[in-house]
Design a protein around this motif. Structure first.
Motif, PDB file in Angstrom:
ATOM      1  N   GLY A   1      42.563  38.467  36.569  1.00 52.86           N
ATOM      2  CA  GLY A   1      42.983  39.440  35.554  1.00 52.86           C
ATOM      3  C   GLY A   1      44.493  39.450  35.371  1.00 52.86           C
ATOM      4  N   GLY A   2      44.902  40.125  34.289  1.00 52.20           N
ATOM      5  CA  GLY A   2      46.302  40.087  33.880  1.00 52.20           C
ATOM      6  C   GLY A   2      47.261  40.827  34.799  1.00 52.20           C
TER       7      GLY A   2
ATOM      8  N   LYS B   1      50.669  28.182  35.303  1.00 53.66           N
ATOM      9  CA  LYS B   1      49.829  28.396  34.128  1.00 53.66           C
ATOM     10  C   LYS B   1      50.528  28.030  32.827  1.00 53.66           C
ATOM     11  CE  LYS B   1      46.796  31.407  34.667  1.00 53.66           C
ATOM     12  NZ  LYS B   1      46.361  32.749  35.031  1.00 53.66           N
TER      13      LYS B   1
ATOM     14  N   ARG C   1      37.969  36.399  31.661  1.00 54.42           N
ATOM     15  CA  ARG C   1      36.913  36.853  32.565  1.00 54.42           C
ATOM     16  C   ARG C   1      35.629  37.023  31.759  1.00 54.42           C
ATOM     17  NH1 ARG C   1      37.387  41.739  33.397  1.00 54.42           N
ATOM     18  NH2 ARG C   1      39.176  42.192  32.099  1.00 54.42           N
TER      19      ARG C   1
ATOM     20  N   LYS D   1      35.387  41.009  26.219  1.00 57.17           N
ATOM     21  CA  LYS D   1      36.034  39.758  25.762  1.00 57.17           C
ATOM     22  C   LYS D   1      35.124  39.020  24.780  1.00 57.17           C
ATOM     23  CE  LYS D   1      39.342  40.251  28.944  1.00 57.17           C
ATOM     24  NZ  LYS D   1      40.750  40.533  28.631  1.00 57.17           N
TER      25      LYS D   1
ATOM     26  N   GLY E   1      36.155  31.107  32.592  1.00 60.74           N
ATOM     27  CA  GLY E   1      36.395  32.426  33.196  1.00 60.74           C
ATOM     28  C   GLY E   1      36.363  32.342  34.708  1.00 60.74           C
ATOM     29  N   ASN E   2      37.143  33.203  35.334  1.00 57.23           N
ATOM     30  CA  ASN E   2      37.110  33.270  36.801  1.00 57.23           C
ATOM     31  C   ASN E   2      36.582  34.638  37.216  1.00 57.23           C
ATOM     32  OD1 ASN E   2      39.226  34.899  36.101  1.00 57.23           O
ATOM     33  ND2 ASN E   2      40.723  33.952  37.450  1.00 57.23           N
TER      34      ASN E   2
ATOM     35  N   ILE F   1      43.904  26.150  34.018  1.00 59.33           N
ATOM     36  CA  ILE F   1      43.909  26.978  32.796  1.00 59.33           C
ATOM     37  C   ILE F   1      44.951  26.416  31.824  1.00 59.33           C
ATOM     38  CG2 ILE F   1      44.410  29.309  31.893  1.00 59.33           C
ATOM     39  CD1 ILE F   1      41.822  29.107  33.561  1.00 59.33           C
TER      40      ILE F   1
ATOM     41  N   LEU G   1      47.081  38.565  27.849  1.00 55.81           N
ATOM     42  CA  LEU G   1      48.094  37.570  28.227  1.00 55.81           C
ATOM     43  C   LEU G   1      47.715  36.183  27.728  1.00 55.81           C
ATOM     44  CD1 LEU G   1      48.811  38.396  31.974  1.00 55.81           C
ATOM     45  CD2 LEU G   1      50.353  38.692  30.043  1.00 55.81           C
ATOM     46  N   THR G   2      46.395  35.960  27.631  1.00 53.99           N
ATOM     47  CA  THR G   2      45.929  34.633  27.225  1.00 53.99           C
ATOM     48  C   THR G   2      46.467  34.245  25.848  1.00 53.99           C
ATOM     49  OG1 THR G   2      43.970  35.809  26.509  1.00 53.99           O
ATOM     50  CG2 THR G   2      43.799  34.610  28.572  1.00 53.99           C
TER      51      THR G   2
ATOM     52  N   GLU H   1      50.015  33.100  26.403  1.00 59.34           N
ATOM     53  CA  GLU H   1      49.975  31.805  27.116  1.00 59.34           C
ATOM     54  C   GLU H   1      49.681  30.664  26.152  1.00 59.34           C
ATOM     55  OE1 GLU H   1      48.257  33.913  31.212  1.00 59.34           O
ATOM     56  OE2 GLU H   1      46.947  32.616  30.038  1.00 59.34           O
TER      57      GLU H   1
HETATM   58  N1  UDP Z   1      42.659  33.743  33.720  1.00 58.07           N
HETATM   59  C1  UDP Z   1      42.592  32.764  34.684  1.00 58.07           C
HETATM   60  N2  UDP Z   1      41.435  32.097  34.854  1.00 58.07           N
HETATM   61  C2  UDP Z   1      40.346  32.363  34.105  1.00 58.07           C
HETATM   62  C3  UDP Z   1      40.418  33.368  33.119  1.00 58.07           C
HETATM   63  C4  UDP Z   1      41.599  34.046  32.936  1.00 58.07           C
HETATM   64  O1  UDP Z   1      43.559  32.494  35.385  1.00 58.07           O
HETATM   65  O2  UDP Z   1      39.335  31.728  34.322  1.00 58.07           O
HETATM   66  C5  UDP Z   1      43.936  34.406  33.528  1.00 58.07           C
HETATM   67  C6  UDP Z   1      44.511  34.262  32.144  1.00 58.07           C
HETATM   68  O3  UDP Z   1      45.112  33.002  32.011  1.00 58.07           O
HETATM   69  C7  UDP Z   1      45.479  35.443  32.111  1.00 58.07           C
HETATM   70  C8  UDP Z   1      44.755  36.487  32.945  1.00 58.07           C
HETATM   71  O4  UDP Z   1      43.825  35.788  33.765  1.00 58.07           O
HETATM   72  O5  UDP Z   1      46.701  35.103  32.735  1.00 58.07           O
HETATM   73  C9  UDP Z   1      43.992  37.447  32.069  1.00 58.07           C
HETATM   74  O6  UDP Z   1      44.844  38.376  31.505  1.00 58.07           O
HETATM   75  P1  UDP Z   1      44.509  39.085  30.147  1.00 58.07           P
HETATM   76  O7  UDP Z   1      45.605  40.053  29.874  1.00 58.07           O
HETATM   77  O8  UDP Z   1      44.267  38.047  29.092  1.00 58.07           O
HETATM   78  O9  UDP Z   1      43.118  39.825  30.381  1.00 58.07           O
HETATM   79  P2  UDP Z   1      42.537  40.794  31.535  1.00 58.07           P
HETATM   80  O10 UDP Z   1      41.683  39.915  32.390  1.00 58.07           O
HETATM   81  O11 UDP Z   1      43.697  41.379  32.283  1.00 58.07           O
HETATM   82  O12 UDP Z   1      41.742  41.793  30.784  1.00 58.07           O
END
Ligand code: UDP
Length: 407
Positions: A41-42, A195, A226, A231, A255-256, A293, A314-315, A318
Motif C-alpha cells: 500500500g501507499g 520503483k 492491491r 480499485k 497486485g501484492n 512494478i 501513487l500508481t 509512478e
Molecule cells: N504496489 C506494489 N505492488 C503491487 C501493487 C501496488 O508495490 O503489486 C505499490 C504501488 O506501486 C504503489 C503502492 O503500492 O506504490 C500503492 O499505493 P496507492 O496510493 O496507489 O494505493 P493504496 O494501495 O495505498 O490504496
C-alpha cells in the motif's frame, strides 16, 4: 544511505538548500510515525522513502507499526471502506475489537516522539496517550478519501481525531469541520527508488521472462493495485474486453498483499473468474519486489487506474513519471495528478475507460505527448522533495516562535 544531494539534478539546488534550512529549525525534535503495516500500500511506500531522507536532513525520525489481530484488520478494512462511502456494517462486537486492540497498543507501544505522526484510522486511538505526553504535538494524517464518509463511522473517529493538534488530508475535497487545524498535503513518489529509477534492459528481460509476458506480441494495458474492490480490477477486465473488440491487446493486472488488507484472496478470486481463462489476461498476485512494478509500468502501452474511490493513487504518479499515458478515474486525488487531455485522460465509467484506452492505443503520438506532459506535472508537484518541505513546514507550524530551535 539516502542522499538528498542527488535530487539536485531533478529539482534544483535551491530546493535542497530550502529543505536543509527548514530542517535546521527542528534539531532536537523527534518525529515518530506510526501506521498499520510495514509493507504494502501507499502509506508504507511513502514512509519507507521519506524517513531516510528526513534522517539525511538531520531530523530525528522513526517509524513504528501497531500490532493487530486478523480480526482487528477485518474491522479496520470495514472502517476504511465505510470512510470511502462504501456501505459496510460495523457491529457493536466489531467496535469492541477495535477498542480492545487500540487499548492494547496504547498500553504497550513505545511512544517517544515530540511530534507524533499517526497515519490513517487504524492507529488513531493512540491519541489516548496524549495526556501522559504533555509536550508532544499530535498529527493525524488521513490518506483515505473521506469526501463522503459513512456518518456513524466518521463521528466515531471524531472522538479521536478531534483531540489531535493537526489533521492532514491529500485533497481539499476531503476536508471536514473538525477541531484540529487542517493541512492539505499531497503524497509523492521517490524518483530514485527501485520503483521509479531507470531500469536496465537486462532487468526488463528478467522480469518479463519470469512472468512469461511478451510486450512485442500485443500492446499491454496495465493496472497495478492491491486486489481491492475499490480499485475495480473487475471493471478493468470489462473495459479491456470492450477495447479488445477493436484493438488486439493484452491486459496485465498486478497486485501484492498488504498486511492490513484481508480482502486480497476474495477479490483475486473474482478477478480470475472474470478473466475466464483469457490467455491475454495476466492477473498476477506478486511478492513485494519494487523493481518488478517499475518494469511492468515501463512495458505498458497504457496504464490504467480505474478506482471507484481513491485516497491519492501513487500508481498514477509512478506511471506518469515514466512518461506513460494514463487513463484513470476522476476520483480522490487522481484529478490533482492528471489534467484531462493534457497529462492523461480521466474517466467516469467502465465504458469511458474503454473509450480512452482504445483512443490511446490507436494514437501513439497523442499518447506519448500526454505522457510527456504528465511527467513534467509530476516533476513539478509530486516528488518527494515537495512533500518533505510541506511536512517540515507543518511541524514548524505546531510550535510558537519561542519553542523553535535556531539552527
Ligand atoms: N504496489 C506494489 N505492488 C503491487 C501493487 C501496488 O508495490 O503489486 C505499490 C504501488 O506501486 C504503489 C503502492 O503500492 O506504490 C500503492 O499505493 P496507492 O496510493 O496507489 O494505493 P493504496 O494501495 O495505498 O490504496
Amino acid at each position: 544511505m539516502a542522499n538528498l544531494n542527488r535530487y539536485k539534478k531533478i529539482v534544483g539546488q535551491e530546493t535542497i538548500d530550502e529543505l536543509r534550512t527548514l530542517a535546521g529549525y527542528l534539531r532536537g525534535k523527534k518525529i515518530q510515525h506510526i501506521n498499520s503495516t510495514a509493507v504494502g500500500g501507499g502509506v508504507a511506500e511513502i514512509l519507507s522513502k521519506i524517513i531516510p531522507l528526513m534522517k539525511d536532513l538531520g531530523v530525528d525520525t522513526c517509524w513504528d507499526v501497531i500490532k493487530g489481530s486478523p480480526e482487528f484488520f477485518n474491522v479496520t478494512k470495514s472502517i476504511h471502506n465505510a470512510l470511502h462511502g462504501k456501505e459496510s456494517l460495523i457491529t457493536k462486537e466489531m467496535w469492541d475489537v477495535f477498542n480492545d486492540v487500540t487499548a492494547q497498543n496504547v498500553k504497550e507501544m513505545d511512544l517517544r516522539g515530540d511530534i507524533m505522526f499517526i497515519h490513517d484510522p487504524q492507529p488513531i486511538g493512540l491519541i489516548d496517550r496524549k495526556p501522559g505526553m504533555k509536550d508532544a504535538k499530535w498529527i493525524w494524517r488521513c490518506h483515505v478519501d473521506v469526501s463522503k464518509p459513512d456518518r456513524k463511522v466518521w463521528d466515531f473517529l471524531g472522538n479521536y481525531f478531534n483531540r489531535y493538534d493537526a489533521a492532514v488530508f491529500s485533497s481539499a475535497h476531503f476536508s471536514h469541520t473538525m477541531k484540529p487545524r487542517q493541512a492539505l498535503i499531497s503524497p509523492s513518489i521517490d524518483p530514485f527508488s527501485d520503483k521509479n529509477r531507470e531500469v536496465t534492459g537486462e532487468e526488463i528481460a528478467t522480469v518479463l521472462n519470469k512472468y512469461k509476458i511478451d510486450p512485442q506480441a500485443k500492446p499491454i494495458v496495465c493496472q497495478i493495485s492491491r486486489y481491492d474492490a475499490l480499485k475495480d480490477p473487475v471493471g478493468v477486465i470489462q473495459a479491456y474486453k470492450m477495447v479488445k473488440k477493436y484493438v488486439d491487446c493484452q491486459l496485465l493486472l498486478v497486485g501484492n498483499r498488504a498486511a492490513d488488507d484481508p480482502e486480497t484472496d476474495k477479490i483475486y478470486k473474482q478477478v480470475l473468474e472474470a478473466a475466464g481463462g483469457d490467455p491475454d489476461i495476466h492477473a498476477l498476485l506478486v511478492e513485494d519486489v519494487p523493481y518488478e512494478i517499475n518494469v511492468f509500468q515501463r512495458v505498458a502501452s497504457v496504464v490504467v487506474q480505474k478506482s471507484i474511490r481513491e485516497g491519492f493513487a501513487l500508481t498514477v504518479s509512478e506511471a506518469l513519471w515514466k512518461g506513460k499515458p494514463v487513463v484513470a478515474s476522476a476520483v480522490g486525488g487522481i484529478p490533482l495528478q492528471i489534467k484531462h487531455r493534457y497529462g492523461g485522460l480521466l474517466c467516469h465509467s467502465i465504458e469511458g475507460a474503454a473509450f480512452s484506452i482504445k483512443q490511446l492505443l490507436n494514437a501513439p503520438d497523442y499518447a506519448k505527448k500526454l505522457g510527456e506532459n504528465g511527467r513534467e506535472h509530476i516533476r513539478q508537484n509530486f516528488l518527494l522533495t515537495r512533500h518533505i518541505k510541506e511536512y517540515l513546514l507543518l511541524f514548524l507550524s505546531l510550535y510558537s516562535e519561542n519553542d523553535v530551535i535556531t539552527p
